[in-house]
Design a protein around this motif. Structure first.
Motif, mmCIF file in Angstrom:
data_model
loop_
_atom_site.group_PDB
_atom_site.id
_atom_site.type_symbol
_atom_site.label_atom_id
_atom_site.label_comp_id
_atom_site.label_asym_id
_atom_site.label_seq_id
_atom_site.Cartn_x
_atom_site.Cartn_y
_atom_site.Cartn_z
ATOM 1 N N VAL A 1 46.783 26.336 -4.837
ATOM 2 C CA VAL A 1 46.522 24.908 -4.779
ATOM 3 C C VAL A 1 47.065 24.320 -3.484
ATOM 4 N N LEU A 2 46.629 23.108 -3.204
ATOM 5 C CA LEU A 2 47.090 22.375 -2.034
ATOM 6 C C LEU A 2 48.423 21.703 -2.341
ATOM 7 N N ALA A 3 49.319 21.699 -1.348
ATOM 8 C CA ALA A 3 50.623 21.053 -1.461
ATOM 9 C C ALA A 3 50.834 20.141 -0.261
ATOM 10 N N SER A 4 51.732 19.184 -0.400
ATOM 11 C CA SER A 4 52.070 18.333 0.737
ATOM 12 C C SER A 4 53.555 18.453 1.048
ATOM 13 N N HIS A 5 53.869 18.425 2.336
ATOM 14 C CA HIS A 5 55.238 18.532 2.840
ATOM 15 C C HIS A 5 55.818 17.129 3.012
ATOM 16 N N ASN A 6 57.048 16.933 2.563
ATOM 17 C CA ASN A 6 57.664 15.602 2.651
ATOM 18 C C ASN A 6 56.663 14.544 2.195
ATOM 19 N N SER A 7 56.248 14.676 0.957
ATOM 20 C CA SER A 7 55.067 13.981 0.442
ATOM 21 C C SER A 7 55.179 12.462 0.466
ATOM 22 N N TYR A 8 56.370 11.933 0.579
ATOM 23 C CA TYR A 8 56.659 10.502 0.575
ATOM 24 C C TYR A 8 56.660 9.889 1.980
ATOM 25 N N HIS A 9 56.566 10.693 3.030
ATOM 26 C CA HIS A 9 56.978 10.312 4.389
ATOM 27 C C HIS A 9 56.054 9.282 5.039
ATOM 28 N N VAL A 10 56.667 8.296 5.678
ATOM 29 C CA VAL A 10 55.978 7.319 6.518
ATOM 30 C C VAL A 10 56.654 7.358 7.884
ATOM 31 N N GLU A 11 55.882 7.538 8.937
ATOM 32 C CA GLU A 11 56.484 7.731 10.256
ATOM 33 C C GLU A 11 57.213 6.485 10.748
ATOM 34 N N PRO A 12 58.222 6.665 11.575
ATOM 35 C CA PRO A 12 58.938 5.505 12.129
ATOM 36 C C PRO A 12 58.007 4.620 12.970
ATOM 37 N N GLU A 13 58.365 3.346 13.072
ATOM 38 C CA GLU A 13 57.610 2.425 13.909
ATOM 39 C C GLU A 13 57.622 2.886 15.371
ATOM 40 N N PRO A 14 56.626 2.491 16.163
ATOM 41 C CA PRO A 14 56.555 2.930 17.574
ATOM 42 C C PRO A 14 57.832 2.668 18.364
ATOM 43 N N ALA A 15 58.451 1.527 18.160
ATOM 44 C CA ALA A 15 59.674 1.226 18.915
ATOM 45 C C ALA A 15 60.790 2.201 18.574
ATOM 46 N N LEU A 16 60.869 2.582 17.297
ATOM 47 C CA LEU A 16 61.898 3.530 16.885
ATOM 48 C C LEU A 16 61.580 4.930 17.391
ATOM 49 N N PRO B 1 69.918 0.473 8.120
ATOM 50 C CA PRO B 1 69.832 1.287 9.336
ATOM 51 C C PRO B 1 70.237 0.470 10.561
ATOM 52 N N LYS B 2 71.133 1.010 11.360
ATOM 53 C CA LYS B 2 71.722 0.241 12.455
ATOM 54 C C LYS B 2 70.713 -0.125 13.539
ATOM 55 N N LEU B 3 69.674 0.700 13.713
ATOM 56 C CA LEU B 3 68.709 0.428 14.773
ATOM 57 C C LEU B 3 67.675 -0.627 14.383
ATOM 58 N N ALA B 4 67.535 -0.905 13.098
ATOM 59 C CA ALA B 4 66.484 -1.828 12.654
ATOM 60 C C ALA B 4 66.621 -3.217 13.274
ATOM 61 N N PRO B 5 67.786 -3.869 13.202
ATOM 62 C CA PRO B 5 67.883 -5.189 13.831
ATOM 63 C C PRO B 5 67.870 -5.113 15.354
ATOM 64 N N LEU B 6 68.414 -4.054 15.917
ATOM 65 C CA LEU B 6 68.447 -3.931 17.378
ATOM 66 C C LEU B 6 67.047 -3.810 17.972
ATOM 67 N N LEU B 7 66.139 -3.153 17.239
ATOM 68 C CA LEU B 7 64.782 -2.946 17.739
ATOM 69 C C LEU B 7 63.772 -3.916 17.144
ATOM 70 N N GLY B 8 64.244 -4.833 16.301
ATOM 71 C CA GLY B 8 63.341 -5.806 15.689
ATOM 72 C C GLY B 8 62.347 -5.167 14.737
ATOM 73 N N LEU B 9 62.795 -4.183 13.952
ATOM 74 C CA LEU B 9 61.897 -3.458 13.057
ATOM 75 C C LEU B 9 61.635 -4.248 11.781
ATOM 76 N N ASP B 10 60.631 -3.817 11.041
ATOM 77 C CA ASP B 10 60.283 -4.467 9.783
ATOM 78 C C ASP B 10 61.446 -4.392 8.798
ATOM 79 N N PRO B 11 61.483 -5.294 7.840
ATOM 80 C CA PRO B 11 62.570 -5.260 6.844
ATOM 81 C C PRO B 11 62.607 -3.931 6.093
ATOM 82 N N ILE B 12 63.782 -3.590 5.631
ATOM 83 C CA ILE B 12 63.978 -2.357 4.873
ATOM 84 C C ILE B 12 63.527 -2.583 3.433
#
Length: 385
Positions: free
Chosen positions: A50-65, A115-126
């Motif tokens: 059968v087919l499987a997925s790796h890190n099945s929950y994963h969403v990539e970091p924002e471009p700035a990060l 995450p410490k970088l989120a406010p520094l880079l203006g990332l979306d809310p956690i």
């Protein structure tokens, strides 16, 4: 314990793009509610692929990060640049094994919620779910933390909801990686480090599993062992559940070959009492399921394990390498190896890199007969769902 349910799957449009995508996004067969009623000869769950997925929950970091990460770790950040759809969408597409990276949180929660970088880079809310109690699901704290289901219970709930809507589906295996790796903090920002997994944390893990799936819905090591002298003895004699009995069920596997695995075994010493299969050498009395991620270098080893009766997970791609190049060599080796679970970051085509790379099983069912160990009768078996 195993129980019987009924039904197959939903239709996924076939992909016609570039010669290299021979196995791309097949249309999964849609049944009439008869899947799992035993049409045709029966086979066991280790005799299919059968087919499987790796890190099945994963969403990539924002471009700035991602840009910030590349400035520090260079090309290693490329491995973060993939995104999975929600678990229900993956299951609709035919995935029957998922992988979750699970972290222990502080008793009240919130350890990974700032995450410490989120406010520094203006990332979306956690995601506010990270601030609550319970085990968490993410890739790397501080730098790669976006998830389609931030808590372990959320992820299990998504799978449970899909399962209830698709009675009689083929069994779903949930591979758990207990994460506690420290990361460097080159900027001195005060990056949080994970709590180490201990034996009592595995009691919490089992409790959260039971809060979503009752024991009757789980294929446990004891269900396979039954009256055999050991789990490995049952496996070598082919005593895995049949698809007919395993439909509608889930199975859990711990992906660790060291201290965390040993801590879980210490917490639940009797294999008959465990909810989760452990990854141990084939000579160990508890051997049943193992992870062998290189289908090229370890092709002979995978084939040998499958022939002996073990269930194996391997990977068709890793770190976005194949998606960037379009090279399908590893994908084809994974299918040919006989590993029952062929894992990918590309259940759906991704247009990031212009190759259209995707991984899927040939055919129109959610499973196919295992190319190494399936009996001839499998060709007439019901592999829908």
């Amino acid at each position: 314990m195993v129980r019987r349910r009924t039904r197959p799957l939903v239709l996924l449009a076939a992909l016609a793009t570039m010669g290299l995508l021979a196995a791309a996004c097949r249309p999964i067969s849609v049944g009439s509610g008869t899947g799992g009623n035993g049409r045709g000869p029966n086979v066991t769950i280790n005799q299919i692929q059968v087919l499987a997925s790796h890190n099945s929950y994963h969403v990539e970091p924002e471009p700035a990060l991602l840009t910030a990460l590349r400035s520090v770790i260079g090309a290693a950040a490329d491995g973060f640049e993939y995104t999975h759809r929600p678990l229900g969408d993956e299951l609709d597409a035919g995935v029957r094994q998922v992988e979750l990276d699970v972290f222990v949180d502080d008793p009240g929660g919130g350890r990974y919620a700032h995450p410490k970088l989120a406010p520094l880079l203006g990332l979306d809310p956690i995601d506010p779910a990270l601030a609550g109690p319970g085990l968490k699901v993410l890739h790397v704290q501080e730098v790669d933390y976006r998830s389609t289901c931030p808590t372990f219970v959320d992820c299990l709930g998504d799978i449970r909801s899909w399962s209830r809507d698709q009675p009689g589906h083929l069994p779903i295996t949930i591979q758990i990686e207990a994460k506690d790796d420290a990361i460097p903090d080159p900027g001195g920002l005060g990056f949080v480090q994970p709590l180490p997994w201990t034996a009592p944390d595995f009691a919490t893990l089992e409790a959260e599993i039971r809060s979503v799936f009752g024991d009757e819905g789980i294929i446990s090591p004891g269900d396979v062992k039954e009256h055999s002298p050991s789990l490995v003895a049952a496996v070598r004699k082919g005593r895995w559940p049949t698809l007919r009995k395993a439909r509608g069920q889930v199975m859990f596997v711990l992906d660790d070959k060291g201290a965390k695995r040993d801590a879980y075994r210490a917490q639940v010493p009797d294999v008959d009492d465990r909810l989760i299969f452990v990854d141990v050498p084939p000579t160990d009395p508890d051997a049943a399921v193992t992870v062998v991620n290189d289908p090229i270098g370890d092709a002979a080893r995978i084939r040998d394990l499958v022939t002996q009766g073990f269930i194996v997970r391997t990977r068709a791609d890793a770190d976005t390498v194949e998606a960037r190049s379009g090279d399908t060599t590893r994908r084809e080796a994974a299918f040919a190896s006989g590993a029952q679970y062929v894992s990918t970051d590309y259940v759906f085509p991704d247009d990031h890199f212009g190759t259209g790379y995707v991984v899927d099983l040939p055919g129109t069912e959610a499973a196919r007969c295992n190319p190494v160990n399936a009996p001839k009768r499998c060709l007439k078996a019901d592999l829908s769902g």
